[in-house]
Motif scaffolding. Structure first.
Motif, PDB file in Angstrom:
ATOM      1  N   THR A  58      34.027  28.784  49.489  1.00  0.00           N
ATOM      2  CA  THR A  58      32.849  29.599  49.154  1.00  0.00           C
ATOM      3  C   THR A  58      33.194  31.078  49.150  1.00  0.00           C
ATOM      4  OG1 THR A  58      31.365  27.941  50.133  1.00  0.00           O
ATOM      5  CG2 THR A  58      30.483  30.172  49.794  1.00  0.00           C
ATOM      6  N   ALA A  59      33.909  31.514  50.187  1.00  0.00           N
ATOM      7  CA  ALA A  59      34.278  32.930  50.287  1.00  0.00           C
ATOM      8  C   ALA A  59      35.165  33.347  49.119  1.00  0.00           C
ATOM      9  CB  ALA A  59      34.999  33.197  51.610  1.00  0.00           C
ATOM     10  N   ASN A  97      35.927  36.166  44.034  1.00  0.00           N
ATOM     11  CA  ASN A  97      36.386  36.156  42.643  1.00  0.00           C
ATOM     12  C   ASN A  97      35.276  36.577  41.682  1.00  0.00           C
ATOM     13  OD1 ASN A  97      39.069  35.356  43.100  1.00  0.00           O
ATOM     14  ND2 ASN A  97      38.485  33.191  43.219  1.00  0.00           N
ATOM     15  N   ILE A  98      34.060  36.128  41.956  1.00  0.00           N
ATOM     16  CA  ILE A  98      32.920  36.514  41.119  1.00  0.00           C
ATOM     17  C   ILE A  98      32.692  38.022  41.221  1.00  0.00           C
ATOM     18  CG2 ILE A  98      30.417  36.333  40.846  1.00  0.00           C
ATOM     19  CD1 ILE A  98      30.659  33.394  41.685  1.00  0.00           C
ATOM     20  N   TYR A  99      32.773  38.544  42.445  1.00  0.00           N
ATOM     21  CA  TYR A  99      32.573  39.983  42.672  1.00  0.00           C
ATOM     22  C   TYR A  99      33.591  40.821  41.903  1.00  0.00           C
ATOM     23  CZ  TYR A  99      33.293  44.403  45.140  1.00  0.00           C
ATOM     24  OH  TYR A  99      33.506  45.722  45.441  1.00  0.00           O
ATOM     25  N   THR A 100      34.867  40.495  42.033  1.00  0.00           N
ATOM     26  CA  THR A 100      35.894  41.299  41.364  1.00  0.00           C
ATOM     27  C   THR A 100      35.815  41.155  39.845  1.00  0.00           C
ATOM     28  OG1 THR A 100      37.483  39.483  41.682  1.00  0.00           O
ATOM     29  CG2 THR A 100      37.489  41.252  43.307  1.00  0.00           C
ATOM     30  N   THR A 101      35.467  39.968  39.364  1.00  0.00           N
ATOM     31  CA  THR A 101      35.362  39.763  37.923  1.00  0.00           C
ATOM     32  C   THR A 101      34.221  40.574  37.333  1.00  0.00           C
ATOM     33  OG1 THR A 101      36.256  37.513  38.106  1.00  0.00           O
ATOM     34  CG2 THR A 101      35.022  38.053  36.106  1.00  0.00           C
ATOM     35  N   PHE A 115      37.634  43.373  53.001  1.00  0.00           N
ATOM     36  CA  PHE A 115      36.934  42.110  53.252  1.00  0.00           C
ATOM     37  C   PHE A 115      37.084  41.147  52.074  1.00  0.00           C
ATOM     38  CE2 PHE A 115      34.601  44.633  56.444  1.00  0.00           C
ATOM     39  CZ  PHE A 115      34.682  43.762  57.525  1.00  0.00           C
ATOM     40  N   VAL A 116      37.030  41.701  50.864  1.00  0.00           N
ATOM     41  CA  VAL A 116      37.164  40.845  49.685  1.00  0.00           C
ATOM     42  C   VAL A 116      38.584  40.267  49.616  1.00  0.00           C
ATOM     43  CG1 VAL A 116      37.118  40.781  47.161  1.00  0.00           C
ATOM     44  CG2 VAL A 116      35.373  42.058  48.410  1.00  0.00           C
ATOM     45  N   ALA A 117      39.578  41.105  49.915  1.00  0.00           N
ATOM     46  CA  ALA A 117      40.959  40.625  49.909  1.00  0.00           C
ATOM     47  C   ALA A 117      41.153  39.539  50.962  1.00  0.00           C
ATOM     48  CB  ALA A 117      41.916  41.791  50.168  1.00  0.00           C
ATOM     49  N   TRP A 118      40.556  39.743  52.145  1.00  0.00           N
ATOM     50  CA  TRP A 118      40.650  38.720  53.195  1.00  0.00           C
ATOM     51  C   TRP A 118      40.017  37.420  52.720  1.00  0.00           C
ATOM     52  CZ3 TRP A 118      36.503  36.228  55.460  1.00  0.00           C
ATOM     53  CH2 TRP A 118      36.830  35.359  56.514  1.00  0.00           C
ATOM     54  N   ALA A 119      38.876  37.528  52.034  1.00  0.00           N
ATOM     55  CA  ALA A 119      38.207  36.320  51.547  1.00  0.00           C
ATOM     56  C   ALA A 119      39.090  35.580  50.549  1.00  0.00           C
ATOM     57  CB  ALA A 119      36.879  36.699  50.892  1.00  0.00           C
TER      58      ALA A 119
END
Length: 247
Positions: A64-65, A70-74, A53-57
């Protein structure tokens, strides 16, 4: 010389008796290894869902997605894994306790250690898997995607037949590395009381006051698991890359 040989023989004999003897610890160690594998598999699969889901975003999402992704992975790649485990364990337990108090319970309700491990490993590995999936998608031939669109292939059908198979093909090496990382991270779950390999090793070392045999055995078991799973990922990679030029 004979004294040294005899000393070494006594050490080996004592080790074998302690680990593999009639009252040896090998059964509990293997049971702990099984739990290690289970929590690692659970975290890996959960992380795969989150990472997808994160990759799709990042690839197809809106502003926004992409920002949230990016914030999540960082954050997840920059924060120590142990802090994430503590956050899930104590935060989840506090939430369950609060819910219990709403229904009249005054007892502390702890989040199960296994669920804590799966969720924590999944959330952490999801950040890494997202980047693997994103990189694998970037390796796809844009000509194939354009050809599929030109013949009127539906987006969902193109996703199932073209995108997913080829993304997984290119993602396997990276996923193999993440799996090895999760195996090592699973040892951290012992802080929540999960009876996995490191927990059993530490318990046996404390009970016998002989830490070296158990930690050495744990290292060997971890290496065996790593070697077998590495071989498995290598075979999957070879099978996935059949027919690919240069593979």
């Amino acid at each position: 010389m004979e004294t040294i040989i005899g000393y070494i023989t006594d050490i080996i004999t004592g080790y074998i008796e302690l680990i593999f003897g009639a009252n040896g610890w090998i059964g509990m160690l293997l049971s702990g290894a099984g739990m290690t594998i289970l929590v690692a598999i659970g975290g890996f699969c959960f992380g795969g869902v989150v990472g997808s889901f994160v990759a799709w975003a990042k690839i197809a999402g809106g502003t926004t997605a992409r920002t949230v992704a990016n914030i999540y992975t960082t954050i997840l790649r920059g924060v120590p894994d142990l802090l994430i485990i503590y956050l899930f364990y104590f935060g989840g337990s506090a939430l369950l306790t609060s819910i219990g108090q709403m229904f009249g319970s005054n007892a502390f309700i702890g989040l199960p250690s296994f669920i804590t491990g799966v969720m924590a490993l999944g959330i952490v590995s999801g950040a890494y898997q997202a980047e693997v999936f994103r990189g694998a998608y970037s390796a796809l031939s844009k000509g194939e995607l354009e050809a599929a669109k030109s013949v009127g292939m539906h987006r969902n059908l193109m996703f199932r037949r073209i995108i997913v198979p080829q993304v997984l093909r290119y993602a396997i090496p990276g996923l193999g590395n993440i799996w090895q990382l999760i195996l090592k991270q699973s040892a951290l779950i012992s802080v929540t009381g999960l009876i996995e390999l490191l927990f059993v090793s530490r318990m046996a070392a404390s009970a016998t006051r002989m830490p070296f045999p158990f930690y050495f055995t744990a290292i060997v078991i971890y290496l065996v698991i790593t070697a077998v799973s590495g071989w498995g990922f290598k075979k999957m990679e070879q099978r996935a890359m059949r027919g690919v030029k240069g593979a």
